[in-house]
Each structure stands twice: as structure tokens, then as C-alpha cells.
Design an enzyme around this catalytic site. Structure first.
Site, PDB file in Angstrom:
ATOM      1  N   ALA A 208       3.318   6.111  -2.503  1.00 20.08           N
ATOM      2  CA  ALA A 208       4.519   6.862  -2.876  1.00 20.08           C
ATOM      3  C   ALA A 208       4.583   7.084  -4.382  1.00 20.08           C
ATOM      4  CB  ALA A 208       5.768   6.126  -2.393  1.00 20.08           C
TER       5      ALA A 208
ATOM      6  N   GLY B  39       0.810  -1.218   0.000  1.00 14.90           N
ATOM      7  CA  GLY B  39       0.000   0.000   0.000  1.00 14.90           C
ATOM      8  C   GLY B  39       0.839   1.260   0.000  1.00 14.90           C
ATOM      9  N   CYS B  40       1.934   1.244   0.751  1.00 17.58           N
ATOM     10  CA  CYS B  40       2.786   2.429   0.842  1.00 17.58           C
ATOM     11  C   CYS B  40       3.563   2.653  -0.452  1.00 17.58           C
ATOM     12  CB  CYS B  40       3.742   2.292   2.027  1.00 17.58           C
ATOM     13  SG  CYS B  40       2.865   2.156   3.597  1.00 17.58           S
ATOM     14  N   THR B  41       3.824   1.574  -1.183  1.00 17.27           N
ATOM     15  CA  THR B  41       4.459   1.704  -2.494  1.00 17.27           C
ATOM     16  C   THR B  41       3.500   2.370  -3.474  1.00 17.27           C
ATOM     17  OG1 THR B  41       5.865  -0.230  -2.132  1.00 17.27           O
ATOM     18  CG2 THR B  41       5.466   0.419  -4.418  1.00 17.27           C
TER      19      THR B  41
END
Length: 244
Positions: free
Chosen positions: A112, A107-109
Site C-alpha cells: 500500500a 506485506g500489505c502495508t
């Protein structure tokens, strides 16, 4: 009571992770459950003690989390992926501050990458900038930034000190660090808060919409010139005495 609470944690967390397609290693899940177990035991101890505490002492523990619109964001200075220190109060333009759970997670990829796709337009159209913050160290930040080719700062908030100062709410019944975006104006005043753990990509659009509605600051505009006359601060002098 403690045993049933721990069972309830797993019972509530696992369906949540499945529904939102959140993948955790067994060691990570064990770590979160251990942390939550300690919190339950501490809470039981505090509850027993608070029954005999003065009313004012108990009420101070009920402070609402989350920086609110209209409040000035806490100042902070954190190291980014390039070893440079970013200080919030030294920033003199609108700022998107997004807190995310961890580097290099799915999710954080996605989140970003979404900010990376829009960061140039955010800088050019709104004269704003973007910083991401999570609890991993500078080494992890450097690796994550290199993987994705990020050219905005992601900041190492080890021990989650800044996350706690902002009062970022947790996700997944308190098990996971929250994914929350704050949009600040030039003075550091919060103009928007977006809390959405599951839809990581949507944070970018929220940030742009909030910046769009922010009052225009024209301090960056270069005064125009017409012929030999300068319409900036020295307009009168230019008018009386044209340059040759």
C-alpha cells in the site's frame, strides 16, 4: 488418508512462511488449517461422487482461475474507506486493481505504501487510477487507510465475492489469499496480470510498466488555441468568424 493430508499441509506451509518471512498469529494459522481440512474432506467426497458422474459434469469443475490478458474484467461495486461506492464500469480511465491478503499486515502495508508513493504520478502521467481490494470490511479499510494516509480507494470485498469473480489464485499452497495485480484499460479489458505474493513492493513497478506500454488515449487532451483561433471541434467556425 485425511490425517496424512493434514500433516502434509503443516509440513509444506511452515517452511514456506519461514522462507518468505510471513508472520501469522497462531489463531490465523489454526483458522487456515481448519479451512483446508474441511476442503480436503469435501474434495474426497466429491472425488468419490465424481467417479459416477457424467463426463461433462466433471469437466466443468476444471475451470482455470485468473482473469487473462484480453478478457474484460468482471463488473463490481464495492464500498471504500470513505463510505463511497466504487463501480468498475463507471470508471472511464485505465485502472490498476490489486488484490491483497489483509489490511494492516506487514506485506500489505509495504504494498500500500508503494502504491501511495506512486499514485500521483500514475494519475498524472498515465491518466489512470488505483484501487486495492481485500476481504475485510469498511471499518478495517478506514483504519488501514488512516494509518498510511492513503488517498486512493481500498475496497471492502467481504466474503471475497469479487476476488472469486476475478478468479484470483491463492498463495502458499492454497492457504492464503493471493496477491495479484490486474491492469485494465479504459474499457475494462485486462492488459496485464502480475502474481507475486512475496515481493509486495514490486507490484507498483509492474503496473507502471504495463501502463507505459498501453496505447495512448488522447481523449483527455484539451485542444490547443492559437491567437483567436480555436483548433478544437469548432475550428472551422472560428476560422471563418474570429472572435473579438
Amino acid at each position: 488418508k485425511i490425517h496424512s493430508s493434514i500433516f502434509g499441509i503443516g509440513h509444506r506451509l511452515l517452511p514456506y512462511l519461514f522462507h518468505h518471512k510471513i508472520h501469522l498469529r497462531t489463531s490465523e494459522l489454526t483458522q487456515y488449517i481448519n479451512m483446508k481440512t474441511s476442503a480436503i474432506i469435501a474434495a474426497i467426497a466429491c472425488t468419490s461422487a465424481s467417479a459416477f458422474a457424467p463426463a461433462s459434469t466433471v469437466s466443468r469443475q476444471n475451470t482455470a482461475l485468473n482473469l487473462k490478458v484480453g478478457e474484460t474484467a468482471p463488473d463490481f461495486a464495492l464500498e471504500d474507506q470513505n463510505g463511497k461506492t466504487f463501480k468498475r464500469s463507471s470508471n472511464k480511465k485505465p485502472l490498476v486493481v490489486y488484490f491483497y491478503p489483509a489490511d494492516s499486515t506487514p506485506g500489505c502495508t509495504v504494498q500500500a505504501k508503494a502504491f501511495q508513493s506512486d499514485v500521483q504520478s500514475i494519475r498524472q502521467k498515465y491518466r489512470a487510477d488505483v484501487v486495492g481490494i481485500s476481504g475485510q470490511g469498511a471499518e478495517s479499510k478506514q483504519k488501514f487507510a488512516q494509518e498510511l494516509g492513503l488517498d486512493f480507494s481500498i475496497l471492502a470485498d467481504e466474503n471475497d465475492a469479487v476476488r472469486k469473480e476475478f478468479g484470483v489464485p491463492k498463495a502458499a499452497f492454497g492457504f492464503l489469499p493471493g496477491r495479484v495485480t490486474y491492469v485494465l484499460d479504459r474499457a475494462g479489458v485486462c492488459t496485464g496480470v502480475y502474481d507475486n505474493f512475496a515481493d509486495a513492493a514490486s507490484h507498483t513497478q509492474y503496473a507502471k510498466d504495463t501502463l507505459e506500454n498501453m496505447p495512448l488515449d488522447d481523449s483527455w487532451v484539451v485542444p490547443p488555441k492559437v491567437g483567436d483561433f480555436d483548433f478544437g471541434s469548432g475550428f472551422l467556425d472560428s476560422f471563418l468568424k474570429p472572435r473579438f
